[in-house]
Design a protein around this motif. Sequence first.
Motif, PDB file in Angstrom:
ATOM      1  N   GLU A  50       0.828  -1.205   0.000  1.00 48.63           N
ATOM      2  CA  GLU A  50       0.000   0.000   0.000  1.00 48.63           C
ATOM      3  C   GLU A  50       0.864   1.258   0.000  1.00 48.63           C
ATOM      4  N   VAL A  53       2.113   1.893  -3.457  1.00 49.75           N
ATOM      5  CA  VAL A  53       1.038   2.397  -4.321  1.00 49.75           C
ATOM      6  C   VAL A  53       0.796   3.883  -4.039  1.00 49.75           C
ATOM      7  N   VAL A  54       0.796   4.259  -2.768  1.00 49.87           N
ATOM      8  CA  VAL A  54       0.589   5.667  -2.407  1.00 49.87           C
ATOM      9  C   VAL A  54       1.717   6.523  -2.978  1.00 49.87           C
ATOM     10  N   ASP A  56       3.671   5.884  -5.525  1.00 46.55           N
ATOM     11  CA  ASP A  56       3.552   5.903  -6.983  1.00 46.55           C
ATOM     12  C   ASP A  56       2.470   6.887  -7.421  1.00 46.55           C
ATOM     13  N   ARG A  57       1.336   6.885  -6.724  1.00 42.13           N
ATOM     14  CA  ARG A  57       0.248   7.814  -7.056  1.00 42.13           C
ATOM     15  C   ARG A  57       0.716   9.257  -6.887  1.00 42.13           C
ATOM     16  N   ILE A  58       1.430   9.529  -5.789  1.00 37.18           N
ATOM     17  CA  ILE A  58       1.917  10.890  -5.538  1.00 37.18           C
ATOM     18  C   ILE A  58       2.941  11.296  -6.596  1.00 37.18           C
ATOM     19  N   GLY A  60       2.951  10.343  -9.631  1.00 33.02           N
ATOM     20  CA  GLY A  60       2.164  10.648 -10.813  1.00 33.02           C
ATOM     21  C   GLY A  60       1.513  12.017 -10.749  1.00 33.02           C
ATOM     22  N   GLU A  61       1.084  12.412  -9.562  1.00 27.63           N
ATOM     23  CA  GLU A  61       0.442  13.721  -9.391  1.00 27.63           C
ATOM     24  C   GLU A  61       1.454  14.865  -9.437  1.00 27.63           C
ATOM     25  N   THR A  80       1.021  11.987   3.712  1.00 26.81           N
ATOM     26  CA  THR A  80      -0.101  11.112   3.394  1.00 26.81           C
ATOM     27  C   THR A  80      -0.015   9.764   4.089  1.00 26.81           C
TER      28      THR A  80
END
Length: 148
Positions: A50, A53-54, A56-58, A60-61, A80
């Motif tokens: 998890e 994933v967090v 990686d998402r950040i 991307g943003e 986060t």
Amino acid sequence: EELVRFVERDCHHIGKAVRCSTLHAGKAVLLGDAGSAFPPVGQGINAAMESAVVFDRILGEVGSETPEQLLEAAARFTETWKPEADAAGWIASRWTFSNLRMSAKLLLAEFLDCNVLQQAKHMPYSEVVAQAQTRLRRLGPLARLAEP
């Protein structure tokens, strides 16, 4: 030989864990158990994946093309994920395999449908802790009985 000795050693959960004040510093970002070690309760690999994933998402943003973007992403990751990592540690500290009293309390919690280990599989760790602490406040002085 050293690896064989390590694999064959007796392992004992001692109920201690180190918590980092931040999950990033310089060029390093701590994911999974590196930033939030906790006793083995079946959530470690989940928390590790998890956290990745967090992050990686950040990335991307925020972007990852410049050092400034990477530093911002690292700071946002700590902001986060750290509450979730701390909550996962709190949840894990509620379980001790060798403590019969603790096992009995967890069975009772399961019966009452408020077992934090089970709930952690279905909602954010921080939400599990918030709900558990609300229930504990309602118990008043009896809440000490729920402590590990």
